[in-house]
Design a protein around this motif. Structure first.
Motif, PDB file in Angstrom:
ATOM      1  N   SER A 214     -19.607  10.557 -61.711  1.00 47.83           N
ATOM      2  CA  SER A 214     -20.785  10.590 -62.586  1.00 47.83           C
ATOM      3  C   SER A 214     -21.608   9.320 -62.435  1.00 47.83           C
ATOM      4  N   VAL A 215     -20.944   8.168 -62.402  1.00 44.60           N
ATOM      5  CA  VAL A 215     -21.669   6.905 -62.236  1.00 44.60           C
ATOM      6  C   VAL A 215     -22.315   6.845 -60.855  1.00 44.60           C
ATOM      7  N   ALA A 216     -21.607   7.298 -59.820  1.00 45.98           N
ATOM      8  CA  ALA A 216     -22.171   7.291 -58.469  1.00 45.98           C
ATOM      9  C   ALA A 216     -23.425   8.157 -58.401  1.00 45.98           C
ATOM     10  N   ALA A 217     -23.399   9.324 -59.051  1.00 42.76           N
ATOM     11  CA  ALA A 217     -24.570  10.199 -59.068  1.00 42.76           C
ATOM     12  C   ALA A 217     -25.717   9.548 -59.834  1.00 42.76           C
ATOM     13  N   ALA A 218     -25.397   8.848 -60.928  1.00 46.90           N
ATOM     14  CA  ALA A 218     -26.429   8.168 -61.706  1.00 46.90           C
ATOM     15  C   ALA A 218     -27.086   7.061 -60.889  1.00 46.90           C
ATOM     16  N   VAL A 219     -26.280   6.319 -60.132  1.00 48.07           N
ATOM     17  CA  VAL A 219     -26.814   5.254 -59.285  1.00 48.07           C
ATOM     18  C   VAL A 219     -27.804   5.830 -58.278  1.00 48.07           C
ATOM     19  N   GLU A 220     -27.442   6.945 -57.649  1.00 49.14           N
ATOM     20  CA  GLU A 220     -28.327   7.545 -56.645  1.00 49.14           C
ATOM     21  C   GLU A 220     -29.601   8.092 -57.282  1.00 49.14           C
ATOM     22  N   GLU A 221     -29.488   8.637 -58.487  1.00 45.54           N
ATOM     23  CA  GLU A 221     -30.687   9.133 -59.173  1.00 45.54           C
ATOM     24  C   GLU A 221     -31.635   7.989 -59.501  1.00 45.54           C
ATOM     25  N   VAL A 222     -31.079   6.910 -60.024  1.00 47.54           N
ATOM     26  CA  VAL A 222     -31.923   5.757 -60.351  1.00 47.54           C
ATOM     27  C   VAL A 222     -32.508   5.150 -59.082  1.00 47.54           C
ATOM     28  N   ARG A 223     -31.699   5.083 -58.017  1.00 52.39           N
ATOM     29  CA  ARG A 223     -32.197   4.547 -56.750  1.00 52.39           C
ATOM     30  C   ARG A 223     -33.422   5.355 -56.277  1.00 52.39           C
ATOM     31  N   GLY A 224     -33.308   6.674 -56.348  1.00 53.17           N
ATOM     32  CA  GLY A 224     -34.415   7.522 -55.917  1.00 53.17           C
ATOM     33  C   GLY A 224     -35.658   7.309 -56.753  1.00 53.17           C
ATOM     34  N   LYS A 225     -35.496   7.198 -58.061  1.00 53.06           N
ATOM     35  CA  LYS A 225     -36.646   6.966 -58.945  1.00 53.06           C
ATOM     36  C   LYS A 225     -37.318   5.639 -58.624  1.00 53.06           C
ATOM     37  N   LEU A 226     -36.501   4.613 -58.422  1.00 51.88           N
ATOM     38  CA  LEU A 226     -37.054   3.291 -58.134  1.00 51.88           C
ATOM     39  C   LEU A 226     -37.785   3.289 -56.793  1.00 51.88           C
ATOM     40  N   GLU A 227     -37.182   3.895 -55.785  1.00 50.85           N
ATOM     41  CA  GLU A 227     -37.804   3.910 -54.459  1.00 50.85           C
ATOM     42  C   GLU A 227     -39.119   4.680 -54.476  1.00 50.85           C
ATOM     43  N   SER A 228     -39.173   5.753 -55.265  1.00 48.27           N
ATOM     44  CA  SER A 228     -40.413   6.535 -55.331  1.00 48.27           C
ATOM     45  C   SER A 228     -41.549   5.753 -55.975  1.00 48.27           C
ATOM     46  N   ARG A 229     -41.184   4.746 -56.755  1.00 48.45           N
ATOM     47  CA  ARG A 229     -42.188   3.930 -57.440  1.00 48.45           C
ATOM     48  C   ARG A 229     -42.364   2.567 -56.785  1.00 48.45           C
ATOM     49  N   GLY A 230     -41.571   2.310 -55.750  1.00 44.07           N
ATOM     50  CA  GLY A 230     -41.655   1.014 -55.080  1.00 44.07           C
ATOM     51  C   GLY A 230     -41.243  -0.135 -55.969  1.00 44.07           C
ATOM     52  N   SER A 231     -40.250   0.103 -56.825  1.00 46.97           N
ATOM     53  CA  SER A 231     -39.830  -0.938 -57.767  1.00 46.97           C
ATOM     54  C   SER A 231     -38.337  -1.198 -57.653  1.00 46.97           C
ATOM     55  N   ARG A 232     -37.876  -2.199 -58.379  1.00 44.09           N
ATOM     56  CA  ARG A 232     -36.467  -2.572 -58.401  1.00 44.09           C
ATOM     57  C   ARG A 232     -35.977  -2.584 -59.846  1.00 44.09           C
ATOM     58  N   LEU A 233     -34.667  -2.539 -59.989  1.00 42.36           N
ATOM     59  CA  LEU A 233     -34.055  -2.661 -61.307  1.00 42.36           C
ATOM     60  C   LEU A 233     -34.117  -4.120 -61.748  1.00 42.36           C
ATOM     61  N   THR A 234     -34.532  -4.338 -62.979  1.00 45.04           N
ATOM     62  CA  THR A 234     -34.668  -5.698 -63.505  1.00 45.04           C
ATOM     63  C   THR A 234     -33.457  -6.114 -64.335  1.00 45.04           C
ATOM     64  N   VAL A 235     -33.020  -5.219 -65.205  1.00 42.89           N
ATOM     65  CA  VAL A 235     -31.917  -5.522 -66.121  1.00 42.89           C
ATOM     66  C   VAL A 235     -30.993  -4.313 -66.211  1.00 42.89           C
ATOM     67  N   LEU A 236     -29.703  -4.563 -66.148  1.00 42.96           N
ATOM     68  CA  LEU A 236     -28.692  -3.539 -66.415  1.00 42.96           C
ATOM     69  C   LEU A 236     -27.997  -3.910 -67.711  1.00 42.96           C
ATOM     70  N   VAL A 237     -27.993  -2.991 -68.679  1.00 42.02           N
ATOM     71  CA  VAL A 237     -27.275  -3.214 -69.938  1.00 42.02           C
ATOM     72  C   VAL A 237     -26.062  -2.294 -69.966  1.00 42.02           C
ATOM     73  N   ASN A 238     -24.875  -2.871 -69.900  1.00 44.07           N
ATOM     74  CA  ASN A 238     -23.636  -2.101 -70.021  1.00 44.07           C
ATOM     75  C   ASN A 238     -23.292  -1.989 -71.502  1.00 44.07           C
ATOM     76  N   ASN A 239     -23.664  -0.860 -72.099  1.00 39.07           N
ATOM     77  CA  ASN A 239     -23.610  -0.711 -73.547  1.00 39.07           C
ATOM     78  C   ASN A 239     -22.630   0.355 -74.019  1.00 39.07           C
ATOM     79  N   ALA A 240     -22.132   1.200 -73.103  1.00 39.65           N
ATOM     80  CA  ALA A 240     -21.237   2.281 -73.536  1.00 39.65           C
ATOM     81  C   ALA A 240     -19.935   1.706 -74.079  1.00 39.65           C
TER      82      ALA A 240
END
Length: 271
Positions: A44-70
């Motif tokens: 599940s986490v691996a799939a989430a990483v790939e989904e976020v990667r795709g969203k970021l690449e489509s926008r030409g942006s990078r992740l700024t902050v990761l909050v581990n809150n669960a």
């Protein structure tokens, strides 16, 4: 959202996550989306990483902050503690490892990871000898986890159904604190890693109708979250890494009056 971030809302329930993302669109910025992420599951986490990667690449942006809150708190009055050790560790400890390892490569240079921990973690660390803390701190991940499970089992064997006691949760959060220091060393200086405690907040972590551990009065979640936001906006810590911060305002404090401070990894009175 109000500070201008586009927010990827981690969730287990897609509909609930989408509702949050939609609501955030009314608060500021425009690029919010929900991503399903069961942090207790590698796939599940691996799939989430790939989904976020795709969203970021489509926008030409990078992740700024990761909050581990669960997080989960599974202690209940009169219940056995041994059976909840693995379930607690799977979310609170392993989830932090999975998300940090998966999302760190997506973080921009100078980005940061904020691990939501608890003062219970500093109190649990205080119950360990200095030698044992040093051993755990210097261990690799498998040995670190094994040591924490052993400590949790010792706590479970000694427990007597104290309704205000949350030893397994506290030990898992001590694990988050050890992880924070470990990842700060390993990922720095490119990425900063800190831990913080919002304090006891009025959320469902203790279970609906279960009351608050120790009968304490909870604070509004927005007040507890101010410590996370200050770190994300670099208004707290002065660029530090490997530090534990705590929101220390009493319940009912206005958001503009919220106070967060750096605190030791080991609570006063340590062995």
């Amino acid at each position: 959202a109000e500070a201008g971030f586009g927010v990827a809302v981690g969730c287990r329930d897609p509909a609930a996550g989408a509702a949050v993302a939609t609501a955030l669109g009314e608060r500021g910025a425009t690029h919010h989306f929900a991503v399903v992420a069961d942090v207790s599951s590698d796939s599940s986490v691996a799939a989430a990483v790939e989904e976020v990667r795709g969203k970021l690449e489509s926008r030409g942006s990078r992740l700024t902050v990761l909050v581990n809150n669960a997080g989960v708190l599974l202690e209940r009055p009169g219940s056995a503690l041994g059976p909840i050790i693995e379930e607690t560790m799977a979310v609170n400890f392993d989830g932090c490892v999975r998300c940090t390892s998966g999302f760190a490569p997506l973080l921009e240079d100078g980005g940061q990871i904020i691990n939501v921990s608890s003062g219970g973690g500093t109190r649990a660390a205080a119950q360990l000898s200095a030698a044992r803390r040093a051993e755990i701190s210097n261990a690799d991940l498998p040995a670190l986890r094994q040591a924490l499970v052993a400590v949790a089992q010792e706590a479970a064997d000694k427990a007597h159904g104290d309704s205000g006691s949350t030893p397994i949760y506290n030990i898992s959060k001590a694990g988050v604190n050890f992880l924070t220091q470990k990842f700060a060393r390993e990922l720095g200086p490119r990425i900063r890693v800190n831990a913080c405690s919002p304090g006891l907040c009025r959320t469902e972590i203790a279970g609906k109708g279960a009351g608050c551990p120790g009968g304490r009065v909870p604070k509004d979640p927005a007040l507890g979250a101010t410590v996370i936001l200050k770190l994300a906006l670099e208004k707290l810590g002065g660029g530090a890494s490997g530090v534990f911060f705590k929101e220390v305002s009493p319940p009912g404090t206005p958001l503009e009056g919220a106070v967060s401070v750096a605190e030791p990894w080991v609570a006063a009175g340590a062995a």
